[in-house]
Structures are given as C-alpha cells and as structure tokens.
Scaffold this motif. Sequence first.
Motif, mmCIF file in Angstrom:
data_model
loop_
_atom_site.group_PDB
_atom_site.id
_atom_site.type_symbol
_atom_site.label_atom_id
_atom_site.label_comp_id
_atom_site.label_asym_id
_atom_site.label_seq_id
_atom_site.Cartn_x
_atom_site.Cartn_y
_atom_site.Cartn_z
ATOM 1 N N VAL A 44 1.155 0.434 -1.103
ATOM 2 C CA VAL A 44 1.425 -0.998 -0.948
ATOM 3 C C VAL A 44 2.324 -1.213 0.267
ATOM 4 N N ARG A 45 3.297 -0.350 0.407
ATOM 5 C CA ARG A 45 4.214 -0.474 1.549
ATOM 6 C C ARG A 45 3.486 -0.173 2.865
ATOM 7 N N LEU A 46 2.563 0.794 2.826
ATOM 8 C CA LEU A 46 1.767 1.109 4.019
ATOM 9 C C LEU A 46 0.941 -0.110 4.454
ATOM 10 N N ALA A 47 0.289 -0.738 3.483
ATOM 11 C CA ALA A 47 -0.516 -1.937 3.791
ATOM 12 C C ALA A 47 0.367 -3.017 4.413
ATOM 13 N N TRP A 48 1.516 -3.224 3.810
ATOM 14 C CA TRP A 48 2.420 -4.294 4.289
ATOM 15 C C TRP A 48 2.984 -3.974 5.660
ATOM 16 N N HIS A 49 3.372 -2.729 5.897
ATOM 17 C CA HIS A 49 3.927 -2.388 7.216
ATOM 18 C C HIS A 49 2.857 -2.342 8.303
ATOM 19 N N SER A 50 1.598 -2.102 7.907
ATOM 20 C CA SER A 50 0.535 -2.131 8.911
ATOM 21 C C SER A 50 0.322 -3.568 9.396
ATOM 22 N N ALA A 82 11.451 2.169 10.549
ATOM 23 C CA ALA A 82 11.052 1.385 9.376
ATOM 24 C C ALA A 82 9.847 2.014 8.679
ATOM 25 N N ASN A 83 9.091 2.827 9.403
ATOM 26 C CA ASN A 83 7.896 3.439 8.811
ATOM 27 C C ASN A 83 8.139 4.853 8.274
ATOM 28 N N ASN A 84 9.389 5.266 8.220
ATOM 29 C CA ASN A 84 9.700 6.584 7.627
ATOM 30 C C ASN A 84 9.130 6.665 6.217
ATOM 31 N N GLY A 85 8.486 7.783 5.925
ATOM 32 C CA GLY A 85 7.955 7.976 4.568
ATOM 33 C C GLY A 85 6.498 7.565 4.435
ATOM 34 N N LEU A 86 5.988 6.799 5.397
ATOM 35 C CA LEU A 86 4.620 6.291 5.255
ATOM 36 C C LEU A 86 3.560 7.264 5.774
ATOM 37 N N ALA A 87 3.983 8.286 6.535
ATOM 38 C CA ALA A 87 3.022 9.304 6.977
ATOM 39 C C ALA A 87 2.389 9.955 5.750
ATOM 40 N N LYS A 88 3.188 10.061 4.698
ATOM 41 C CA LYS A 88 2.695 10.665 3.457
ATOM 42 C C LYS A 88 1.529 9.860 2.862
ATOM 43 N N GLY A 89 1.657 8.565 2.872
ATOM 44 C CA GLY A 89 0.571 7.704 2.394
ATOM 45 C C GLY A 89 -0.646 7.774 3.306
ATOM 46 N N ARG A 90 -0.399 7.811 4.611
ATOM 47 C CA ARG A 90 -1.524 7.891 5.561
ATOM 48 C C ARG A 90 -2.283 9.202 5.372
ATOM 49 N N LEU A 111 -7.018 -2.096 2.287
ATOM 50 C CA LEU A 111 -7.744 -1.979 1.018
ATOM 51 C C LEU A 111 -6.963 -1.124 0.024
ATOM 52 N N ALA A 112 -6.345 -0.057 0.502
ATOM 53 C CA ALA A 112 -5.566 0.807 -0.393
ATOM 54 C C ALA A 112 -4.403 0.039 -1.034
ATOM 55 N N GLY A 113 -3.812 -0.891 -0.304
ATOM 56 C CA GLY A 113 -2.748 -1.732 -0.867
ATOM 57 C C GLY A 113 -3.281 -2.601 -1.996
ATOM 58 N N VAL A 114 -4.471 -3.142 -1.786
ATOM 59 C CA VAL A 114 -5.125 -3.973 -2.804
ATOM 60 C C VAL A 114 -5.446 -3.130 -4.049
ATOM 61 N N VAL A 115 -6.002 -1.944 -3.823
ATOM 62 C CA VAL A 115 -6.318 -1.036 -4.934
ATOM 63 C C VAL A 115 -5.052 -0.777 -5.746
ATOM 64 N N ALA A 116 -3.980 -0.390 -5.057
ATOM 65 C CA ALA A 116 -2.746 -0.007 -5.745
ATOM 66 C C ALA A 116 -2.210 -1.157 -6.594
ATOM 67 N N ILE A 117 -2.186 -2.352 -6.031
ATOM 68 C CA ILE A 117 -1.661 -3.508 -6.774
ATOM 69 C C ILE A 117 -2.513 -3.781 -8.015
ATOM 70 N N GLN A 118 -3.834 -3.805 -7.835
ATOM 71 C CA GLN A 118 -4.708 -4.117 -8.981
ATOM 72 C C GLN A 118 -4.636 -3.025 -10.048
ATOM 73 N N GLU A 119 -4.621 -1.760 -9.621
ATOM 74 C CA GLU A 119 -4.623 -0.671 -10.603
ATOM 75 C C GLU A 119 -3.295 -0.572 -11.348
ATOM 76 N N MET A 120 -2.212 -1.057 -10.744
ATOM 77 C CA MET A 120 -0.909 -1.030 -11.416
ATOM 78 C C MET A 120 -0.649 -2.293 -12.236
ATOM 79 N N GLY A 121 -1.713 -3.094 -12.439
ATOM 80 C CA GLY A 121 -1.586 -4.245 -13.340
ATOM 81 C C GLY A 121 -1.322 -5.570 -12.657
#
Length: 300
Positions: A44-50, A82-90, A111-121
């Motif tokens: 979700v953070r990756l989607a938002w920072h992109s 600000a993007n520290n930690g997001l390489a892991k998601g990429r 799309l991955a941000g959308v997936v994560a939000i929907q799958e987490m309820g």
Amino acid sequence: KVKVATLSDIHSFKEYQQVYNDIAKKIEDEDDFDVDGSAGPNLVRLAWHSAGTYDKYDKNPHTNGGSYGGTMRFSKEGGDGANNGLAKGREFLEPLLKKYTWLSHGDLWTLAGVVAIQEMGGPKIKWRPGRKDLSEEYQAPNGKLPDAAQGPDYVRKFFNRLDFTDREMVALIGAHTLGRCHVTSSGYDGPWDFAPTMFDNGFFTQLQKGVGSGEGQWHLRKWDGPEQYEDNNSNSLMMLPADMALVQDPKFKKIVDEFAASQEAFFNEFAPAFQKLLESGIHFPKESKELVFRTLDEQS
Ligand code: CCH
C-alpha cells in the motif's frame, strides 16, 4: 500530452483479475514478509509513494511525478530517503513482471496497493490500467513525499499540491491503520493500532483521543529517536507528529471524529480518494473502463 493511459480493452478484465489473484495469493503464501507477517502494508505504501510525488503546479511532465512512469525503479527516486524499505515490496512483485511481460511497473505497483487494501478487508477500489514505463529523465525530484515531523498547515498544503480536499486527505492518512514504522526505514517505531494487517477505522479511533494523561490518550515518547507519540495504555502504539496534526486542527478533528464513529463514512471517502491518488497526473481517455476486482474470498 505524455502521460496518457492506453485503453484497457487491449487486455481483458479477466487478465487483470488473474494478476490480482496472483498478487493476493503471494501475499497469503509469504506470510513472513514483515514483523506483522503480511506484505500488504508495504505494498500500500509502495502504491502511494509511486503516485504521491505528483505536483499539480508543475506543468513539466519530466518532473511532475505520479505513478505513470514507474520511475521509482531508478536509483534517484528509489533512493529518496522517503522510499526506504520499499525496495522490499518492489522485489516481492518482481516475479509478476516476468510472468506478465506486458504489465508496466506503474500498473503493477498501483494494482498491488488495491489488492492489499481489498484483501485486508478494506473497500473496493476502482482501478484503471494503461500506465507505461518511462525513462530515467522522468524521475520526480527527491523531497516530494511528506515530512512526518510537520503539523496541520504543512499537511494541508502538501495534499493540496496533489489536489485533495480536507476530507480526502484525512481519509487517505487513515491508511495508517495498516502496518508500522520501522526504525531502519524512517527512524520512527511501531504500529498505529492493534490490528496492523486489517484495513479498518482503527487509526481514527486511536487518534481521536488526542494528547493528554487520560485513558487511551497520547504522550510524547521518551527515547533517543525522532519526536513521536505513544499511547498511555500499552505504550506500544505510535502516532507521528503529522498524524497528530489531524486532531490539532479543528476542521481536521471533526472529520477524524466522523471516521472514528463510522467505518462506512471512512470507506466511502477513502475509496475514491485512493483511486484519485493512484491516477494523479495521468490522462485517462474517457472510454477507459474502471475495473473492480473480486477478492479471493469472493471467488472461493
Ligand atoms: Fe504513511 N508513513 N504517511 N501513508 N504509510 C509510514 C508508513 C505507512 C506519512 C509517513 C509515514 C500516507 C500518508 C503519510 C502508509 C500509507 C500511507 C511511515 C513509516 C511514515 C514515516 C515508514 C517505515 O518506517 O517503514 C506521512 C507524513 C503522511 C502524510 O502526511 C498515505 C496517504 C498512505 C496511503 C494512502 C502505510 C500503509 C504505511 C505502513 C508501511 C509498512 O511497511 O508497514
């Protein structure tokens, strides 16, 4: 115009649902991604920072940011503090690009941000494809993502740059119901609520109580790290100064109270705001279809 989305009928809804499902299953399978398990919050953070680099005042497509070009894959934008930690998601998503060679980085990350939000309820998020990878020259300048140490005026001004109203910005920051701060990434430490892999209005019910010595209220944490708040009850939750800004400003506070009282009100504001965020700076032809994906649960 440079950042024009290609039309979604090149690949069918079924194909994107397939990508959705692959991401959702990968999140489910790799449940040791982080302290709380799920890769969802990071995605979700990756989607938002992109997307959150967008600057509506900048008319130069080379520098005005947004999710279109997938430019976080380059070292300048990827290396922004600000993007520290997001390489892991990429890296987590990298195999999907190998499998779906026609998919762009920008489409995959949003799309991955959308997936994560929907799958987490969380709520259903309408999503449109058509982003294309752009070259290094399209990296947004560093420093376009928000500074967590700031107060209400800064937060309002920051999100105005992305064209958001007060209600939209408060709703968007409600995504802090997910995940946590990592000392190794941002210097801050801890989760915002007790269910960091559930998308609910927990951020607002915690935040609402404000600063003070009462039950469930917040005080400044005594530690060597950056200034952050800690809850009186468990001393295990956290708020950033930029989160606390939402109860310091009376206009923001009213909205926080509304979202704390009604998860439905929060979801109704969040879903279109998140779609708008992911589409910042992109021109979608009017024939572009909005896709709404089924969760894994709904398909089983
Ligand atoms: Fe955020 N966020 N965010 N945030 N954020 C952090 C983590 C997450 C700010 C600062 C931080 C949004 C707005 C803001 C997520 C989603 C959104 C961290 C910790 C900081 C610092 C990073 C770390 O250490 O790993 C600030 C400041 C603002 C605005 O003022 C918005 C908008 C969204 C999405 C809609 C999510 C999710 C996380 C958790 C990530 C994880 O890895 O657990």
